[in-house]
Design a protein around this motif. Sequence first.
Motif, PDB file in Angstrom:
ATOM      1  N   SER A 127       0.845  -1.191   0.000  1.00 48.72           N
ATOM      2  CA  SER A 127       0.000   0.000   0.000  1.00 48.72           C
ATOM      3  C   SER A 127       0.879   1.239   0.000  1.00 48.72           C
ATOM      4  O   SER A 127       2.024   1.236   0.477  1.00 48.72           O
ATOM      5  N   GLN A 128       0.347   2.319  -0.543  1.00 51.41           N
ATOM      6  CA  GLN A 128       1.081   3.580  -0.588  1.00 51.41           C
ATOM      7  C   GLN A 128       1.355   4.108   0.811  1.00 51.41           C
ATOM      8  O   GLN A 128       2.418   4.689   1.072  1.00 51.41           O
ATOM      9  N   ALA A 129       0.415   3.872   1.731  1.00 51.03           N
ATOM     10  CA  ALA A 129       0.592   4.347   3.104  1.00 51.03           C
ATOM     11  C   ALA A 129       1.802   3.688   3.764  1.00 51.03           C
ATOM     12  O   ALA A 129       2.581   4.342   4.468  1.00 51.03           O
ATOM     13  N   VAL A 130       1.972   2.383   3.539  1.00 49.10           N
ATOM     14  CA  VAL A 130       3.116   1.670   4.104  1.00 49.10           C
ATOM     15  C   VAL A 130       4.415   2.211   3.512  1.00 49.10           C
ATOM     16  O   VAL A 130       5.399   2.445   4.222  1.00 49.10           O
ATOM     17  N   MET A 131       4.449   2.417   2.174  1.00 47.87           N
ATOM     18  CA  MET A 131       5.643   2.937   1.512  1.00 47.87           C
ATOM     19  C   MET A 131       6.037   4.298   2.083  1.00 47.87           C
ATOM     20  O   MET A 131       7.220   4.541   2.375  1.00 47.87           O
ATOM     21  N   MET A 132       5.083   5.190   2.259  1.00 49.02           N
ATOM     22  CA  MET A 132       5.400   6.527   2.736  1.00 49.02           C
ATOM     23  C   MET A 132       5.861   6.509   4.189  1.00 49.02           C
ATOM     24  O   MET A 132       6.794   7.225   4.562  1.00 49.02           O
ATOM     25  N   ARG A 133       5.220   5.692   5.003  1.00 47.78           N
ATOM     26  CA  ARG A 133       5.634   5.606   6.409  1.00 47.78           C
ATOM     27  C   ARG A 133       7.073   5.094   6.526  1.00 47.78           C
ATOM     28  O   ARG A 133       7.883   5.648   7.281  1.00 47.78           O
ATOM     29  N   GLN A 134       7.406   4.082   5.748  1.00 49.25           N
ATOM     30  CA  GLN A 134       8.754   3.519   5.807  1.00 49.25           C
ATOM     31  C   GLN A 134       9.790   4.470   5.198  1.00 49.25           C
ATOM     32  O   GLN A 134      10.921   4.561   5.690  1.00 49.25           O
ATOM     33  N   THR A 135       9.405   5.181   4.134  1.00 52.74           N
ATOM     34  CA  THR A 135      10.323   6.146   3.525  1.00 52.74           C
ATOM     35  C   THR A 135      10.635   7.281   4.498  1.00 52.74           C
ATOM     36  O   THR A 135      11.790   7.694   4.650  1.00 52.74           O
ATOM     37  N   PHE A 136       9.605   7.791   5.161  1.00 51.34           N
ATOM     38  CA  PHE A 136       9.824   8.892   6.101  1.00 51.34           C
ATOM     39  C   PHE A 136      10.663   8.429   7.294  1.00 51.34           C
ATOM     40  O   PHE A 136      11.532   9.172   7.776  1.00 51.34           O
ATOM     41  N   SER A 137      10.445   7.201   7.739  1.00 52.14           N
ATOM     42  CA  SER A 137      11.261   6.659   8.837  1.00 52.14           C
ATOM     43  C   SER A 137      12.724   6.543   8.413  1.00 52.14           C
ATOM     44  O   SER A 137      13.640   6.795   9.205  1.00 52.14           O
ATOM     45  N   PHE A 138      12.938   6.173   7.146  1.00 53.13           N
ATOM     46  CA  PHE A 138      14.290   6.112   6.585  1.00 53.13           C
ATOM     47  C   PHE A 138      14.946   7.495   6.621  1.00 53.13           C
ATOM     48  O   PHE A 138      16.096   7.642   7.032  1.00 53.13           O
ATOM     49  N   TYR A 139      14.210   8.527   6.227  1.00 47.53           N
ATOM     50  CA  TYR A 139      14.732   9.896   6.279  1.00 47.53           C
ATOM     51  C   TYR A 139      15.130  10.271   7.710  1.00 47.53           C
ATOM     52  O   TYR A 139      16.195  10.873   7.943  1.00 47.53           O
ATOM     53  N   GLU A 140      14.268   9.951   8.661  1.00 47.27           N
ATOM     54  CA  GLU A 140      14.540  10.313  10.059  1.00 47.27           C
ATOM     55  C   GLU A 140      15.805   9.618  10.568  1.00 47.27           C
ATOM     56  O   GLU A 140      16.601  10.223  11.297  1.00 47.27           O
ATOM     57  N   ARG A 141      16.017   8.367  10.163  1.00 45.56           N
ATOM     58  CA  ARG A 141      17.230   7.653  10.582  1.00 45.56           C
ATOM     59  C   ARG A 141      18.469   8.286   9.957  1.00 45.56           C
ATOM     60  O   ARG A 141      19.508   8.414  10.619  1.00 45.56           O
ATOM     61  N   VAL A 142      18.371   8.692   8.689  1.00 49.29           N
ATOM     62  CA  VAL A 142      19.499   9.341   8.021  1.00 49.29           C
ATOM     63  C   VAL A 142      19.840  10.655   8.712  1.00 49.29           C
ATOM     64  O   VAL A 142      21.014  10.957   8.973  1.00 49.29           O
ATOM     65  N   MET A 143      18.816  11.444   9.033  1.00 49.01           N
ATOM     66  CA  MET A 143      19.062  12.725   9.697  1.00 49.01           C
ATOM     67  C   MET A 143      19.647  12.531  11.088  1.00 49.01           C
ATOM     68  O   MET A 143      20.530  13.285  11.524  1.00 49.01           O
ATOM     69  N   ALA A 144      19.164  11.518  11.805  1.00 47.68           N
ATOM     70  CA  ALA A 144      19.696  11.241  13.143  1.00 47.68           C
ATOM     71  C   ALA A 144      21.163  10.842  13.064  1.00 47.68           C
ATOM     72  O   ALA A 144      21.983  11.260  13.897  1.00 47.68           O
ATOM     73  N   GLN A 145      21.514  10.061  12.049  1.00 50.79           N
ATOM     74  CA  GLN A 145      22.908   9.653  11.873  1.00 50.79           C
ATOM     75  C   GLN A 145      23.784  10.854  11.541  1.00 50.79           C
ATOM     76  O   GLN A 145      24.919  10.966  12.023  1.00 50.79           O
ATOM     77  N   LYS A 146      23.275  11.774  10.722  1.00 46.62           N
ATOM     78  CA  LYS A 146      24.023  12.996  10.400  1.00 46.62           C
ATOM     79  C   LYS A 146      24.317  13.795  11.672  1.00 46.62           C
ATOM     80  O   LYS A 146      25.432  14.311  11.853  1.00 46.62           O
ATOM     81  N   LYS A 147      23.325  13.902  12.545  1.00 50.40           N
ATOM     82  CA  LYS A 147      23.512  14.656  13.785  1.00 50.40           C
ATOM     83  C   LYS A 147      24.540  13.987  14.681  1.00 50.40           C
ATOM     84  O   LYS A 147      25.382  14.653  15.294  1.00 50.40           O
ATOM     85  N   ARG A 148      24.491  12.639  14.769  1.00 46.72           N
ATOM     86  CA  ARG A 148      25.470  11.931  15.593  1.00 46.72           C
ATOM     87  C   ARG A 148      26.882  12.119  15.039  1.00 46.72           C
ATOM     88  O   ARG A 148      27.835  12.334  15.800  1.00 46.72           O
ATOM     89  N   THR A 149      27.002  12.076  13.710  1.00 47.80           N
ATOM     90  CA  THR A 149      28.314  12.271  13.077  1.00 47.80           C
ATOM     91  C   THR A 149      28.826  13.689  13.323  1.00 47.80           C
ATOM     92  O   THR A 149      30.012  13.897  13.619  1.00 47.80           O
ATOM     93  N   ALA A 150      27.925  14.670  13.215  1.00 50.88           N
ATOM     94  CA  ALA A 150      28.313  16.065  13.435  1.00 50.88           C
ATOM     95  C   ALA A 150      28.783  16.289  14.865  1.00 50.88           C
ATOM     96  O   ALA A 150      29.779  16.983  15.113  1.00 50.88           O
ATOM     97  N   ARG A 151      28.099  15.672  15.845  1.00 52.22           N
ATOM     98  CA  ARG A 151      28.495  15.811  17.246  1.00 52.22           C
ATOM     99  C   ARG A 151      29.864  15.173  17.488  1.00 52.22           C
ATOM    100  O   ARG A 151      30.694  15.667  18.220  1.00 52.22           O
ATOM    101  N   HIS A 152      30.079  14.022  16.802  1.00 47.77           N
ATOM    102  CA  HIS A 152      31.344  13.314  16.960  1.00 47.77           C
ATOM    103  C   HIS A 152      32.519  14.190  16.511  1.00 47.77           C
ATOM    104  O   HIS A 152      33.526  14.308  17.207  1.00 47.77           O
ATOM    105  N   PHE A 153      32.355  14.826  15.332  1.00 45.46           N
ATOM    106  CA  PHE A 153      33.446  15.656  14.810  1.00 45.46           C
ATOM    107  C   PHE A 153      33.581  16.955  15.621  1.00 45.46           C
ATOM    108  O   PHE A 153      34.670  17.539  15.713  1.00 45.46           O
TER     109      PHE A 153
END
Length: 395
Positions: free
Chosen positions: A367-393
Amino acid sequence: MNICLVNHDFIPVRGSGQTVYAEKIARGLADGNNVTVITARPPGLSGIEYIDNIRVVRLPVPHHDPSQWIAFGYIAGQFIKRQAGRKNFDIIHFLDGHLGYAAPKGFVATLHQSFNQRLKGKKGIPYHSSLWNLIQRYPYYKVSKILETLALGKAEACLAISHATRNEFIQNYRVDPKRIDVVYSGIDTDFFKPVDAGRQRKALGLTNEKVLLYVGFSTPRKGLEDLAAALRRLKTDNVKLVLAGKWEKGYRQSFLHRLGRNVDKVIEAGYVDDAQMPALYSLADIFVLPSLLEGFGFPLVESMACGTPVISTNAGAIPEVVGNCGLVIPPQNPGILAEKIDLLLSDESLRNSLKKRSRDWVLYNFSQAVMMRQTFSFYERVMAQKKRTARHFAL
């Protein structure tokens, strides 16, 4: 979230199922986020416009051939570099991963069919309509694979549209498995559902025939010559094959050659408007996709959502998309294809069982709803990883 999506085609242009994916992602994300789509500018369209609440930026691209994406990827990459200081995007998402070869590092990318697959084909033989066609395209595929590899090296994380696609990029491009998530493409299951198809049957000149249906952009990778050969072997009488979609240049002639005297069994519907697609799927007794390579296969999912049983091949992602809701056979085997078509046309109980399972399978997985929910969760994980990397440096 401020999101930039990059894709060669966008509304109203639609070159393939991959463009359908782009439309669905953009519309789904635009509900609650700021979405900009960077795309190529065809003649007659403005450079910047709004489609609903999606900002569409169309860039002029000078080429009009299979390598057009290369020019677009370069122009889009340069545009993003210029925008970096003025437009703060949270996510830059190349909806076909190889387009990102000229972009700055740090984007995310969706993975579909690889150029490695297109180059090698089945048993090392590329999918082409003629030797001359292969000779013309071979250098293009080699260059494309190099650019695709460059783009993968720049991507921060990737979305694969199937596990088969994920495995292809892990095995043949050595992408770290931790960098690739799988999110299946989704469809609008409220739109794609069983409907009355009486008017559509009449428009196509159908009466009491058994109907086979194929939908898609027809290229040698779709295996339509095998479907033509299977038609000659059918034992079932009064069968029509409806073909919907456009042809790659020169491929229609190959199909007609294999069809021979059975040309009267085929109805070429050409382009069918989106609004008519549920009725087209619903009128068919069987949807047939004899493909040699599929990264996903939107028509398979759409037909199953409409309760139409499918027969397809075990190529690429097809087995995981179809599950136990259709008949899956080896590619390039017209004899087996004809046998399975005869079986399914003659066995009403089997058809009804597949119809019920098919729709339930799509509702749960695609379903389109499942695709969008999983895509947005993927974005949130990518952004969280960017923040962790930025804090590390920063430390």
